[in-house]
Design a protein around this motif. Structure first.
Motif, PDB file in Angstrom:
ATOM      1  N   GLY A 108       0.806  -1.208   0.000  1.00  0.00           N
ATOM      2  CA  GLY A 108       0.000   0.000   0.000  1.00  0.00           C
ATOM      3  C   GLY A 108       0.842   1.262   0.000  1.00  0.00           C
ATOM      4  N   ILE A 109       0.278   2.319   0.545  1.00  0.00           N
ATOM      5  CA  ILE A 109       0.866   3.653   0.526  1.00  0.00           C
ATOM      6  C   ILE A 109       0.824   4.235   1.932  1.00  0.00           C
ATOM      7  CG2 ILE A 109       0.551   6.026  -0.306  1.00  0.00           C
ATOM      8  CD1 ILE A 109       1.416   4.421  -2.593  1.00  0.00           C
ATOM      9  N   MET A 110       1.828   5.029   2.259  1.00  0.00           N
ATOM     10  CA  MET A 110       1.830   5.750   3.527  1.00  0.00           C
ATOM     11  C   MET A 110       2.028   7.231   3.238  1.00  0.00           C
ATOM     12  SD  MET A 110       4.070   4.974   6.955  1.00  0.00           S
ATOM     13  CE  MET A 110       3.613   5.633   8.549  1.00  0.00           C
ATOM     14  N   ARG A 111       1.212   8.064   3.902  1.00  0.00           N
ATOM     15  CA  ARG A 111       1.251   9.519   3.727  1.00  0.00           C
ATOM     16  C   ARG A 111       1.672  10.189   5.026  1.00  0.00           C
ATOM     17  NH1 ARG A 111       1.365  13.190   1.673  1.00  0.00           N
ATOM     18  NH2 ARG A 111      -0.520  14.327   1.161  1.00  0.00           N
ATOM     19  N   HIS A 112       2.439  11.289   4.896  1.00  0.00           N
ATOM     20  CA  HIS A 112       2.865  12.050   6.066  1.00  0.00           C
ATOM     21  C   HIS A 112       2.600  13.533   5.831  1.00  0.00           C
ATOM     22  CE1 HIS A 112       5.461   8.434   5.863  1.00  0.00           C
ATOM     23  NE2 HIS A 112       5.438   8.463   7.191  1.00  0.00           N
ATOM     24  N   TRP A 113       2.057  14.204   6.840  1.00  0.00           N
ATOM     25  CA  TRP A 113       1.837  15.653   6.803  1.00  0.00           C
ATOM     26  C   TRP A 113       2.431  16.281   8.058  1.00  0.00           C
ATOM     27  CZ3 TRP A 113      -1.965  12.046   6.025  1.00  0.00           C
ATOM     28  CH2 TRP A 113      -2.619  12.025   4.780  1.00  0.00           C
ATOM     29  N   PRO A 127     -12.487   6.836   6.433  1.00  0.00           N
ATOM     30  CA  PRO A 127     -11.190   7.522   6.423  1.00  0.00           C
ATOM     31  C   PRO A 127     -11.313   8.978   5.975  1.00  0.00           C
ATOM     32  CG  PRO A 127     -11.340   5.981   4.580  1.00  0.00           C
ATOM     33  CD  PRO A 127     -12.614   5.871   5.339  1.00  0.00           C
ATOM     34  N   TYR A 128     -11.832   9.797   6.853  1.00  0.00           N
ATOM     35  CA  TYR A 128     -12.159  11.197   6.553  1.00  0.00           C
ATOM     36  C   TYR A 128     -11.914  12.009   7.817  1.00  0.00           C
ATOM     37  CZ  TYR A 128     -15.841  14.873   6.770  1.00  0.00           C
ATOM     38  OH  TYR A 128     -16.563  16.024   6.979  1.00  0.00           O
ATOM     39  N   LEU A 129     -10.823  12.790   7.827  1.00  0.00           N
ATOM     40  CA  LEU A 129     -10.394  13.522   9.016  1.00  0.00           C
ATOM     41  C   LEU A 129     -10.511  15.017   8.785  1.00  0.00           C
ATOM     42  CD1 LEU A 129      -8.984  13.277  11.873  1.00  0.00           C
ATOM     43  CD2 LEU A 129      -6.839  13.719  10.640  1.00  0.00           C
ATOM     44  N   ILE A 130     -11.168  15.719   9.721  1.00  0.00           N
ATOM     45  CA  ILE A 130     -11.315  17.168   9.682  1.00  0.00           C
ATOM     46  C   ILE A 130     -10.284  17.798  10.610  1.00  0.00           C
ATOM     47  CG2 ILE A 130     -12.881  19.102  10.122  1.00  0.00           C
ATOM     48  CD1 ILE A 130     -15.216  17.086   9.854  1.00  0.00           C
ATOM     49  N   TYR A 154      -9.811  13.122   2.785  1.00  0.00           N
ATOM     50  CA  TYR A 154     -10.679  11.953   2.578  1.00  0.00           C
ATOM     51  C   TYR A 154     -10.012  10.990   1.603  1.00  0.00           C
ATOM     52  CZ  TYR A 154     -14.588   9.211   0.661  1.00  0.00           C
ATOM     53  OH  TYR A 154     -15.391   8.192   0.222  1.00  0.00           O
ATOM     54  N   HIS A 155      -9.946   9.719   1.989  1.00  0.00           N
ATOM     55  CA  HIS A 155      -9.437   8.657   1.131  1.00  0.00           C
ATOM     56  C   HIS A 155     -10.586   7.683   0.849  1.00  0.00           C
ATOM     57  CE1 HIS A 155      -5.790  10.167   3.234  1.00  0.00           C
ATOM     58  NE2 HIS A 155      -5.296  10.088   2.018  1.00  0.00           N
ATOM     59  N   PRO A 156     -11.106   7.642  -0.378  1.00  0.00           N
ATOM     60  CA  PRO A 156     -12.313   6.858  -0.666  1.00  0.00           C
ATOM     61  C   PRO A 156     -12.113   5.343  -0.675  1.00  0.00           C
ATOM     62  CG  PRO A 156     -11.941   8.559  -2.331  1.00  0.00           C
ATOM     63  CD  PRO A 156     -10.701   8.461  -1.518  1.00  0.00           C
ATOM     64  N   THR A 157     -10.902   4.878  -0.469  1.00  0.00           N
ATOM     65  CA  THR A 157     -10.640   3.451  -0.516  1.00  0.00           C
ATOM     66  C   THR A 157     -11.457   2.680   0.518  1.00  0.00           C
ATOM     67  OG1 THR A 157      -8.918   1.772  -0.278  1.00  0.00           O
ATOM     68  CG2 THR A 157      -8.720   3.721   1.076  1.00  0.00           C
ATOM     69  N   ASN A 158     -11.722   1.414   0.232  1.00  0.00           N
ATOM     70  CA  ASN A 158     -12.338   0.513   1.211  1.00  0.00           C
ATOM     71  C   ASN A 158     -11.291  -0.355   1.909  1.00  0.00           C
ATOM     72  OD1 ASN A 158     -15.170   1.144   0.716  1.00  0.00           O
ATOM     73  ND2 ASN A 158     -14.838   0.240  -1.297  1.00  0.00           N
ATOM     74  N   SER A 159     -10.042  -0.242   1.480  1.00  0.00           N
ATOM     75  CA  SER A 159      -8.971  -1.003   2.108  1.00  0.00           C
ATOM     76  C   SER A 159      -8.758  -0.535   3.543  1.00  0.00           C
ATOM     77  CB  SER A 159      -7.682  -0.817   1.297  1.00  0.00           C
ATOM     78  OG  SER A 159      -6.589  -1.441   1.938  1.00  0.00           O
ATOM     79  N   GLY A 160      -8.294  -1.448   4.369  1.00  0.00           N
ATOM     80  CA  GLY A 160      -8.005  -1.103   5.747  1.00  0.00           C
ATOM     81  C   GLY A 160      -6.824  -0.162   5.855  1.00  0.00           C
ATOM     82  N   THR A 199      -1.832   5.454   6.780  1.00  0.00           N
ATOM     83  CA  THR A 199      -1.285   4.255   6.162  1.00  0.00           C
ATOM     84  C   THR A 199      -2.425   3.433   5.579  1.00  0.00           C
ATOM     85  OG1 THR A 199       0.478   4.209   7.806  1.00  0.00           O
ATOM     86  CG2 THR A 199       0.125   2.204   6.519  1.00  0.00           C
ATOM     87  N   GLN A 200      -2.339   3.184   4.288  1.00  0.00           N
ATOM     88  CA  GLN A 200      -3.360   2.406   3.578  1.00  0.00           C
ATOM     89  C   GLN A 200      -2.760   1.047   3.216  1.00  0.00           C
ATOM     90  OE1 GLN A 200      -5.654   4.464   0.437  1.00  0.00           O
ATOM     91  NE2 GLN A 200      -4.973   2.808  -0.918  1.00  0.00           N
ATOM     92  N   ASP A 201      -3.420  -0.019   3.622  1.00  0.00           N
ATOM     93  CA  ASP A 201      -2.829  -1.349   3.499  1.00  0.00           C
ATOM     94  C   ASP A 201      -2.616  -1.800   2.065  1.00  0.00           C
ATOM     95  OD1 ASP A 201      -2.821  -1.478   6.225  1.00  0.00           O
ATOM     96  OD2 ASP A 201      -4.564  -2.788   6.400  1.00  0.00           O
ATOM     97  N   TYR A 202      -3.548  -1.452   1.167  1.00  0.00           N
ATOM     98  CA  TYR A 202      -3.492  -1.971  -0.199  1.00  0.00           C
ATOM     99  C   TYR A 202      -3.761  -0.864  -1.210  1.00  0.00           C
ATOM    100  CZ  TYR A 202      -3.379  -6.942   1.042  1.00  0.00           C
ATOM    101  OH  TYR A 202      -3.005  -8.168   1.517  1.00  0.00           O
TER     102      TYR A 202
END
Length: 876
Positions: A150-155, A203-206, A225-231, A251-254
């Motif tokens: 998957g992918i990992m994002r950092h802010w 997965p939607y954080l304000i 917002y990340h529309p994925t259904n992955s964990g 962190t998005q698993d897939y």
């Protein structure tokens, strides 16, 4: 899955790139490397809305996540590339300006700054006066990383911001300095302050700034917002790593990354924008806004049989003078007569010899019926072989056989071997539709889709990829559960329940109640709740924060099981306080399963309104309050459906966002909320023995001196910005109407909105019996309107919506009221904005002033109703 973080770097522009100053619809970067793990990755930036940008980062083994969690048409807007420096690997862009005021309202100029020399880094800036202020931005040199699949994002993290949303998350309200798992679990007996995850995947954080003083001009609010259904996992300033310090990470698993960033003037604007992207909440039928009963203890009985016990429910309601709108039937009707296991879509004819007749009996008394259904089959289920042969079960690719796991089967803690039904398979959906249709044919009004977290314990299990409608990035053949996400099955389960109800009764509003859900689920399910909670004061308190974050995540017909689902019986005091809180939520249901082994009926310890005679008068009055305010709740559901406004809202919502007191720990960790934003301040008592408490009255701006009117204590008036210690005797909780509020009220028991039509006649052709015919319901032929004028001569205006409460495409009537309070009288003018639905009360309204207000209403006729002074006015 262990996180193996590999930094993703080395991007470059394609050969043909846009020029500075040009208008573009997307900006694209590609990886420079032609070998190894970073080959052929593509980064694309676009603007779906004027205040929303979208990032797609995909690669050969990181496809765009398959989903249908976005309803917004894929028509990217033009935006300006203001500068491009290829040597420095940087570009800046202006946000589109067309239409931005509608969803944003700030009128501020915003821009993006993108660099990619070493790593991709995106910053968002806003111009406030002469200053250019950063709203959000990627963590330098660590913005994107690859995990195993998957992918990992950092802010970077705004240390002083308030973080909200993420759907259904444990208390307290502020999500800062915590980590959260993105998937659903059967979290029975959870701790409302500590358990994670609960039942939903959002997965939607304000992130919104906190004012520190009145009149302070703040940067905008944003949401990711990340529309994925992955964990996955959201870390909100819990992680710390030098040289970056604290940060937030997703962190998005897939799969590859699809990221939407929403920017607005405040939380209200961001939530409304989110609704434009994923769809506004479905309109809930009026009858589902009253007291919703549950017969789990009754429905599990063999001696006497469940049908006999349940059929006494309307008589018990009448005996105890408790209005009731619906009965939830537990899965006890599916229990096998020989082995005690639950087999969905089968009928225990011993317990229920005439199920259809029982439903008709409930309908005659005005009570709707919704049965519990579960998306799995034990291996001993009579339909299991059919599902297995049709490849409608998830498969384990290692052994090429259906996935078999332990599934709840009978009593508390009991389980047997069985399989989840794959709703991405055509045959699985067909089987589900047939089962739903069989229950509709028996007269059921809606479906209770339960136990639907699809918690398969291996992401490498596979399923079909047949979908009944288009999805983004469709996959051919079979796909892993990890990439598709478990809860795409929850969504499809709700889709089939909804579409089957709609097909059989196209003129009626569908009702699907779901325990679990992803974001796309709520296109089909219009109600949910916080699952199988545990009885305690601690969990009662925690339920309020869960309610508020769920509402900001568009779960706006939401509540908790009153009194607690599992655990000990609530004490009389706790039960009263839970009911008092529950009637202020958009979904009010008393539901539990507390079996008494000494009582063979299983009914003795089910929470019921009358289980404690010593507090029954308080419970009765509280439930009747709910019915009196039902027209108001119906209007709030229209606001939710049309404008994405939560009926139960955080105190800092909308015009109150600038009040710095609302961001202090005592308020954020407290339990007060709006019922109708700016209408009623709800101040519950949620501690044992709490007979008094302090209340702060929110300000709607720096110069706000509005009054708050105590709905319990006559003559109680409090100024915005003040604090007051109020009485909270067991008999009532704190309720304060804000000056200028317009609150429609009706009778304090169940009513129907039509003499003839879908409100009066149920889907199985049964006519609801009115009170003068020996029934439990009356006609909705009286409407009062509560107003709260000051004496300053200030004019207020409000309106509300009326409809039949049940039609799929309802005609509606909108009434506007304008009122002005003077020293000796109040002027009131009422008119129709729209008059499509003919109400039973016609063109006459009774206006109610606050208790103790002896002023006359100019030109109105004075009278008395139920001991209260009223002023009758005609609608122009």
């Amino acid at each position: 899955m262990p996180i193996v973080e590999r930094e993703l770097d080395g991007f470059t522009l394609p050969t043909s790139s846009p020029k500075s100053g040009s208008l573009i619809k997307s900006f694209e970067l590609r990886t420079a490397s032609e070998k190894g793990r970073f080959k052929n990755f593509v980064y694309t930036l676009s603007f779906p809305l004027p205040n929303v940008y979208r990032i797609l980062l995909i690669g050969p083994d990181r496809p765009r996540p398959p989903h249908d969690n976005v309803v917004l048409a894929d028509k990217p807007l033009e935006f300006k590339l203001t500068s491009l420096d290829q040597a420095k690997c940087s570009a800046t862009f202006d946000f589109p300006t067309s239409g931005s005021d509608e969803l944003d309202g700030s009128g501020r100029k915003r821009e993006l700054e993108l660099t990619w020399k070493e790593h991709i880094r995106l910053y968002v800036y806003e111009h406030i006066g002469k200053e250019k202020v950063r709203i959000l931005g990627d963590l330098p040199n660590r913005s994107y990383a690859l995990t195993e699949k998957g992918i990992m994002r950092h802010w970077w993290i705004e240390a002083d911001n308030l973080h909200l949303g993420l759907g259904e998350k444990a208390a307290p309200l502020d999500l800062s300095n915590r980590s959260f798992t993105n998937h659903g679990s059967d979290s029975a007996a959870y701790d409302a302050y500590n358990t994670d995850p609960l039942y939903k995947h959002t997965p939607y954080l304000i992130s919104t700034p906190k004012p520190t003083k009145e009149g302070e001009e703040l940067v905008s609010t944003y949401a990711i917002y990340h529309p994925t259904n992955s964990g996955g996992i959201w870390d909100v300033r819990r992680l710390h790593d030098d040289p970056w310090g604290f940060f937030k990470a997703y962190t998005q698993d897939y799969g590859g990354l699809e990221e939407w960033v929403l920017v607005g003037k405040g939380v209200k604007e961001v939530v409304r924008t989110f609704a434009e992207i994923v769809g506004k909440p479905r309109l809930v039928g009026r009858d589902w806004l009253g007291y919703l009963a549950s017969g789990m203890g009754l429905g599990e009985s063999d001696h006497p049989i469940a049908q006999e016990l349940l059929s006494t429910w309307p008589d018990l309601c009448k005996k105890h003078d408790i209005p009731c709108s619906a009965m939830h039937l537990s899965s006890g009707y599916t229990v096998d007569k020989t082995n005690g296991n639950r087999y969905v879509f089968t009928m225990n004819t011993k317990r229920y010899p005439d199920f259809k007749g029982m439903v008709a009996h409930f309908h005659k008394t005005g009570i709707k019926v919704v049965p519990n259904i579960k998306p799995y089959a034990l291996q001993t289920h009579p339909h299991y072989k059919r599902l297995e042969s049709a490849d409608a079960l998830f498969r384990d690719p290692v052994i090429d056989e259906p996935v078999v796991t332990r599934i709840w089967s009978s009593g508390v803690g009991d389980n047997e071997k069985g399989s989840w039904v794959d709703m991405t398979s055509e045959e699985g959906r067909k089987w589900w539709a047939e089962g739903v249709k069989s229950l509709i044919d028996l007269g059921c009004d809606g479906m209770w889709d339960d136990n639907n977290e699809f918690y398969l314990h291996d992401d490498e299990f596979v399923s079909q990829t047949s979908f009944p409608h288009e999805i983004s990035s469709p996959i051919e053949g079979k796909a892993t559960v990890g990439l598709l996400g478990r809860m795409i099955n929850t969504e499809l389960m709700n889709y089939v329940s909804h579409s089957t109800l709609e097909k059989v009764h196209p003129d009626r509003r569908t009702y699907v109640l779901t325990r679990s859900g992803n974001v796309g689920t709520f296109k089909y399910a219009n109600s949910t709740w916080s699952g199988d909670n545990w009885t305690s004061w601690h969990n009662l308190r925690g339920s309020q924060a869960i309610q508020l974050n769920a509402g900001m995540s568009l779960m706006q017909s939401y509540g908790s099981d009153i009194g607690g689902f599992g655990g000990p019986l609530p004490s009389p005091e706790m039960f009263v306080r839970w009911v008092q809180l529950g009637v202020t939520h958009s979904r009010f249901c008393i539901h539990s399963f507390k079996p008494d082994k000494e009582d063979s009926s299983g009914a003795a310890q089910t929470n019921t309104p009358w289980m404690y005679p010593e507090v029954l008068p308080i419970i009765r009055e509280t439930i009747k309050w709910r019915y009196e305010y039902l027209p108001f709740f119906n209007h709030l559901m229209w606001l939710s459906h049309k404008e994405a406004l939560p009926s139960t809202a955080w105190l800092g919502y909308g015009p109150f966002a600038s009040d710095p007191v609302l961001y202090t720990p005592e308020i954020l960790e407290g339990f007060d909320a709006w019922l109708g934003i700016g209408s009623i301040l709800v101040c519950p008592a949620l501690f044992e023995g709490q007979l008094t408490r302090e209340v702060y009255f929110p300000k709607g701006g720096q110069d706000d001196e509005s009054l708050y009117f105590d709905l319990h204590a006559p003559y109680g008036r409090y100024r915005a910005g003040s604090r007051k210690t109020i009485a909270t005797p067991l008999e009532h909780f704190g309720l304060f109407a804000r000056e200028g509020a317009v609150i429609p009220v009706g009778k304090n028991y169940a009513t129907v909105t039509q003499q003839e039509g879908p409100s009066r006649t149920t889907p199985d052709g049964v006519d609801v019996q009115l009170e003068n015919e020996g029934g439990l319901v009356g006609l909705d032929d009286w409407r009062g309107i509560r107003i709260f004028p000051s004496t300053s001569g200030k004019t207020f205006e409000g309106q509300w919506v009326e409809d039949d409460g049940i039609s799929a495409k309802p005609s509606k009537t909108i009434i506007k009221i304008v009122y002005t309070g003077k020293e000796d009288e109040v002027e009131v003018k009422v008119s129709f904005v729209e008059n499509g639905f003919q109400t039973l009360w016609g063109k006459q309204l009774d206006v109610l002033l606050p208790v103790g207000d002896e002023r006359k209403i100019k030109g109105a006729k004075e009278g008395v109703k139920d001991g209260k002074k009223i002023w009758t006015v005609s609608i122009a």
